[in-house]
Design a protein around this motif. Sequence first.
Motif, short mmCIF file in Angstrom:
data_model
loop_
_atom_site.label_atom_id
_atom_site.label_comp_id
_atom_site.label_asym_id
_atom_site.label_seq_id
_atom_site.Cartn_x
_atom_site.Cartn_y
_atom_site.Cartn_z
N ASP A 3 11.22 -7.62 -14.29
CA ASP A 3 12.24 -7.04 -15.17
C ASP A 3 12.40 -5.56 -14.86
O ASP A 3 11.50 -4.91 -14.34
CB ASP A 3 11.83 -7.22 -16.64
CG ASP A 3 12.00 -8.66 -17.09
OD1 ASP A 3 12.92 -9.34 -16.60
OD2 ASP A 3 11.19 -9.11 -17.93
N PHE A 4 13.57 -5.06 -15.25
CA PHE A 4 13.81 -3.62 -15.05
C PHE A 4 13.25 -2.83 -16.22
O PHE A 4 13.48 -3.19 -17.39
CB PHE A 4 15.31 -3.33 -14.97
CG PHE A 4 15.98 -3.97 -13.81
CD1 PHE A 4 15.71 -3.54 -12.51
CD2 PHE A 4 16.88 -5.02 -13.98
CE1 PHE A 4 16.33 -4.15 -11.42
CE2 PHE A 4 17.49 -5.62 -12.91
CZ PHE A 4 17.22 -5.20 -11.62
N VAL A 5 12.58 -1.75 -15.94
CA VAL A 5 12.18 -0.80 -16.96
C VAL A 5 13.28 0.25 -17.07
O VAL A 5 13.66 0.68 -18.15
CB VAL A 5 10.85 -0.13 -16.60
CG1 VAL A 5 10.50 0.96 -17.58
CG2 VAL A 5 9.75 -1.18 -16.53
N GLU A 6 13.79 0.63 -15.93
CA GLU A 6 14.83 1.65 -15.91
C GLU A 6 15.52 1.58 -14.56
O GLU A 6 14.90 1.29 -13.54
CB GLU A 6 14.20 3.04 -16.12
CG GLU A 6 15.17 4.16 -16.15
CD GLU A 6 14.89 5.21 -17.25
OE1 GLU A 6 14.01 4.99 -18.12
OE2 GLU A 6 15.57 6.23 -17.22
N ILE A 7 16.84 1.79 -14.55
CA ILE A 7 17.54 1.99 -13.28
C ILE A 7 18.42 3.22 -13.44
O ILE A 7 18.99 3.47 -14.51
CB ILE A 7 18.40 0.78 -12.86
CG1 ILE A 7 19.43 0.43 -13.94
CG2 ILE A 7 17.54 -0.45 -12.56
CD1 ILE A 7 20.42 -0.64 -13.49
N ALA B 96 6.07 1.81 -20.65
CA ALA B 96 6.34 0.37 -20.51
C ALA B 96 5.13 -0.39 -19.98
O ALA B 96 5.16 -1.61 -19.89
CB ALA B 96 7.55 0.16 -19.59
N THR C 56 8.82 -4.09 -13.56
CA THR C 56 7.51 -4.61 -13.95
C THR C 56 7.09 -5.72 -12.99
O THR C 56 7.91 -6.26 -12.22
CB THR C 56 7.57 -5.23 -15.36
OG1 THR C 56 8.47 -6.34 -15.28
CG2 THR C 56 8.07 -4.24 -16.38
N LEU D 294 19.90 -3.32 -5.85
CA LEU D 294 18.95 -3.93 -6.77
C LEU D 294 18.05 -4.93 -6.05
O LEU D 294 16.84 -5.00 -6.31
CB LEU D 294 19.68 -4.59 -7.94
CG LEU D 294 20.43 -3.61 -8.86
CD1 LEU D 294 21.29 -4.37 -9.87
CD2 LEU D 294 19.44 -2.70 -9.59
N ASP D 295 18.62 -5.67 -5.10
CA ASP D 295 17.81 -6.60 -4.31
C ASP D 295 16.71 -5.85 -3.56
O ASP D 295 15.54 -6.23 -3.58
CB ASP D 295 18.68 -7.35 -3.30
CG ASP D 295 19.64 -8.34 -3.95
OD1 ASP D 295 19.44 -8.67 -5.14
OD2 ASP D 295 20.60 -8.75 -3.28
#
Lengths: 250, 250, 250, 250, 250, 250
Positions: free
Chosen positions: C208-212, C112, C204, C230-231
């Motif tokens: 944005d999320f690349v993976e969770i 990513a 990133t 997430l915060d």
Amino acid sequence: MTEITTPATSTYTRADGRGVDQLRTVKITRGFTTNPAGSVLIEYGNTRVMCTASVETGVPRFKKDSGEGWLTAEYSMLPAATHERMPRESMRGKVKGRTHEISRLVGRSLRAAVDLKALGENTIQIDCDVLQADGGTRTASITGAYVALADAISYLKDKGVVPGEPLLPPVAAVSVGVLDGTVILDLPYEEDCRAEVDMNVIMTAAGDFVEIQGTGEHANFNRTQLSTMLDFGEKGCRELIAAQQAALGH
Amino acid sequence: MTEITTPATSTYTRADGRGVDQLRTVKITRGFTTNPAGSVLIEYGNTRVMCTASVETGVPRFKKDSGEGWLTAEYSMLPAATHERMPRESMRGKVKGRTHEISRLVGRSLRAAVDLKALGENTIQIDCDVLQADGGTRTASITGAYVALADAISYLKDKGVVPGEPLLPPVAAVSVGVLDGTVILDLPYEEDCRAEVDMNVIMTAAGDFVEIQGTGEHANFNRTQLSTMLDFGEKGCRELIAAQQAALGH
Amino acid sequence: MTEITTPATSTYTRADGRGVDQLRTVKITRGFTTNPAGSVLIEYGNTRVMCTASVETGVPRFKKDSGEGWLTAEYSMLPAATHERMPRESMRGKVKGRTHEISRLVGRSLRAAVDLKALGENTIQIDCDVLQADGGTRTASITGAYVALADAISYLKDKGVVPGEPLLPPVAAVSVGVLDGTVILDLPYEEDCRAEVDMNVIMTAAGDFVEIQGTGEHANFNRTQLSTMLDFGEKGCRELIAAQQAALGH
Amino acid sequence: MTEITTPATSTYTRADGRGVDQLRTVKITRGFTTNPAGSVLIEYGNTRVMCTASVETGVPRFKKDSGEGWLTAEYSMLPAATHERMPRESMRGKVKGRTHEISRLVGRSLRAAVDLKALGENTIQIDCDVLQADGGTRTASITGAYVALADAISYLKDKGVVPGEPLLPPVAAVSVGVLDGTVILDLPYEEDCRAEVDMNVIMTAAGDFVEIQGTGEHANFNRTQLSTMLDFGEKGCRELIAAQQAALGH
Amino acid sequence: MTEITTPATSTYTRADGRGVDQLRTVKITRGFTTNPAGSVLIEYGNTRVMCTASVETGVPRFKKDSGEGWLTAEYSMLPAATHERMPRESMRGKVKGRTHEISRLVGRSLRAAVDLKALGENTIQIDCDVLQADGGTRTASITGAYVALADAISYLKDKGVVPGEPLLPPVAAVSVGVLDGTVILDLPYEEDCRAEVDMNVIMTAAGDFVEIQGTGEHANFNRTQLSTMLDFGEKGCRELIAAQQAALGH
Amino acid sequence: MTEITTPATSTYTRADGRGVDQLRTVKITRGFTTNPAGSVLIEYGNTRVMCTASVETGVPRFKKDSGEGWLTAEYSMLPAATHERMPRESMRGKVKGRTHEISRLVGRSLRAAVDLKALGENTIQIDCDVLQADGGTRTASITGAYVALADAISYLKDKGVVPGEPLLPPVAAVSVGVLDGTVILDLPYEEDCRAEVDMNVIMTAAGDFVEIQGTGEHANFNRTQLSTMLDFGEKGCRELIAAQQAALGH
């Protein structure tokens, strides 16, 4: 090179009655099997190793387009070669460190007996399979494999596929050790497993070393002991080279 | 034991400017990581090896109820340690012959530095992981692992689980070789891959050999060259043992 | 993106005195070793991972003639990285499921951060070798590997072999979890093995999320807890990205 | 928990005509084979997985004398399950990283559905073998395995060998993703391989998360998209749990 | 060829009430799955095997440029197919001798049903995966695989990529044995594990043998018993071939 | 049992001048090596196999406390046994299907020659290593291994560790085949690779079958051909059993 005088320790009594610097009876049988280009049974006393040299056109990738040939070797014990049967490596799915180590040693030693350039892009595969083990299997493998190599090179020359004279003068190998403080030559299993120091000497017909490996198994060793071991090793290799040459009719 | 006099060949010029019988800069960092009982970073010039000694209660099956301990060793290269990345052995699913061979050498060498009876039924696992390779990784591994071993034995003694004094005097190792006909000490990669002869000398503080392994890579070697190589090896090991002792505050 | 306000749970006391949403001390050392194109030592507290990026001309078969490059990653623990030594995977002959899983995660995350088209037909091999493990080794691997990747791409650009600007903005990763009902950031081993929920957040620079990946280890988790995790993960990644950029002098 | 309102994107047209938040037809067949204690064929559209639960007295070594039971899982694809036949892992001699990863996920998820203490020292082995693959095989595996687990626990209870009530309320799993910027539920292969984001949601009957795994395959994702994916995942899991309960006659 | 007269031993009572020379109920379901070119579920009583035939353009190296095609087969048991779950071969990292042996038998038998020259340079891969095992899995595999093969060849012909008519007349297989001194046909597991002699008969529609394998498991057998076993085997194969032809609508 | 009349096909000319139902010269050498309890070199013409029988106290787990012994066998080809050298299975890391299949056949056949109850809880390990291959290696292995087995049982009886008389009457094996439509006995490699049908017959001294395996390699076979093959097989086994008995001095 050095004069071998029987050292003071020669009064030491060995189980099989040999002198300290005396080899076991060596027998070399050429043409032991018929499929490979070279096939030799070598015996150092009760140690018996089938040494073959198979030939193949072409070379492995890392030698491609080098104009040179290659020689590689594999050593293995048949499972029932030893007193206690050992599990077959193919069934365990992996090769033991000891086997790898000896295969690599045999390969390096035999490469000292072949001119890879003169061999052209041909590969010689040495296989040393121990039928019966009684000490010194790796050194017997090297000595026997040289004779198989010589036959394989003759075969290639007869086929007209080698550009030069790839066979170099003989390479032979023998074990020496220190047992009860005494240096002795060509140890059978019974001596080998009790020895304080174990050494393998690989030499050329010119009297140079190809490789020496000395290991203090149960004790370390000093420079004087090393010197005697090298003397004995030289004497043993000279006699083994004579046996190789006799076998080859040279 | 023998007097080291700089030989006539000392006018030979090495790429890094060293004298023929001069070691690279050696650095030994104890406590490099904190989980194992002993953890050392050893550097021979640009060669860097992380040597750890982990302890475990009990011994492998073949030592059960012997009253003795055991020491075993594993050597490995990180994939990016070399100039060209090498595939990871765990991913290939098998360990290379070279790795096996070196692991066995490190284990044998370090067992010469520990009294297994005095260790009691404890196992010491040596791990030598090469972070950066520039020649001499196996000899650096042995030298560094001795220091990690000393720390692990201290740890076991502090825990009160060893019956005696298991640590024997230092064992160190260094490479010697013949390059362009000249004997040189402690070869970096650039010299190592061109050398005619490559030899590893493993010695004790008492000046005895634990193991010697000499291999004619591109040429054979005679007794005179061997003698000089052993002289250089002795000199190198003496200096490395001094470095070990300094690191351990002895 | 979201405003991080320290939640009511911030009175929770952590063994190392940190606030619930506070990272451990992060250190990034570039040029840790010299052979690979990028080599970084990253530390999250006591967790230390050597991350390297090696470059190779050409791509694996499935990418041949695509005009695109490739990036792949391997993660591994040195055997003595953990408190109890773990057997070496190369010796066991197989790679554990956990290792495969993390290698794949690192590879996906780093892809990513690279524009494969702009990379041209070059391959970048990431290696993350954990020297010392204290929780969060996979997230530290990702964060460190980005910096090694940046250096490897600079190297390729200097060589003039990449057609475009392959390096995308930073990707970083951190663990969050729920322990004793409290959401906490960047868990060391001692917290990690007791946590009810364990989550890895890879983000990133754009937020944005690349993976969770969130796993209820000893308990499940609800949407509110997820939101706090997430915060915290976002806050952690923002700070880690700042550390990456500082290390790279951006 | 959250109200599922069909989002604005619901006008998106899927190849199979489903609504964006609509599951494929789900079928659960109990007693699919007769040897294992639980045997279920689950179908998510064209994806068909045989899920079995085998029981064994006793536990693995690491659980010995804990008084607790154990559950472990293995996932595998039959070679002809996919459009292009894939080599059989047993013949390749090693298990792919993807297989390990999914096996571990299935095991973790199902352990959230069993009270190991109440199970006593019994082991349940889940096997999920994909007969036909059309996307979502790992989520179908989890959902089907719960039903097989329930049957296996009934079997153990009938035999009178479990000390308590080991079966916890249902756990089910579904995939969600982002395709062409639209969030969609339960992706078949054709959508899965084009999706920008792929996420697996594993939930309990109580509406809590057991595990979530979201991966940006061709793009990253933001918090809003994540929120919609979680909404869809919750809706899907609720419906799947209803199907599990119907199959079990609860 | 030979007249099948029910032998005097037909008063022997079998657990499932069958006559000594009577097959179990045979069911053949075509199109069991949709991805492979041929997919068949075959049932011999409770034995159920999924047989697929996948097609691939090209041939293995040893058939390159021969103008001929190739057919190979793999047999495997799902872990929960047997009464006691068996470890998965992929996880053990090696395939059992029994599996290899059966895979080779299936391959040889099916190659007797295909004209490799008429197939052109295409490869057909047969997979026989046992979903439920109750004796006779290898013979059911062969019989079912023929039907899958027929469908795969139709598929190839429809694609216009085969130069001739590769499908030869049916090949079918059945087990016969001696139990309590009585010859019986098509043994389920309960009979199979007690049988003195176990034999597999593979025949063509023309009444010729493709292969016979008879093994004295707990007793040897004489020529008279062999003759009756072959009679029963012929009868069974004739009936199985009728079932194959019915399934194929021939 | 059946009268062997030389069939009409006996005018067929074989390359080595033998009659169609004539064995090659058979030689059995006892005491070929000295470490295993039984060691035999058997030769069928140019095929040479070293057959050893090693003894071990105790039995494998599945036989524990059964009061019975066990016999198992492993077959292997030395790499240079064949005309073209074959890669060593230990180096490939896996054993070929053919090797597994033959090892299992040898084990089953020899178990028909030993009364496991009378053997007591001892294990006999048969190893058949082919030194030179010229067809019929598996049948020579069985015939030779019986003689090694007899010697190993004598050894155990001399040690007084077997409760009964474990050695049963001889078991021998021979190949038969159909070549150019003619049935022939004991095929060397040159005939074997061209034969339409290949069959192995393993019989006892009482004239009963232990195992028969007939395979249509390039053609199928009918009942008449089978009958002649069995006649030839019986004749061959009778003569081989006479050779075994002569070797054992019975």
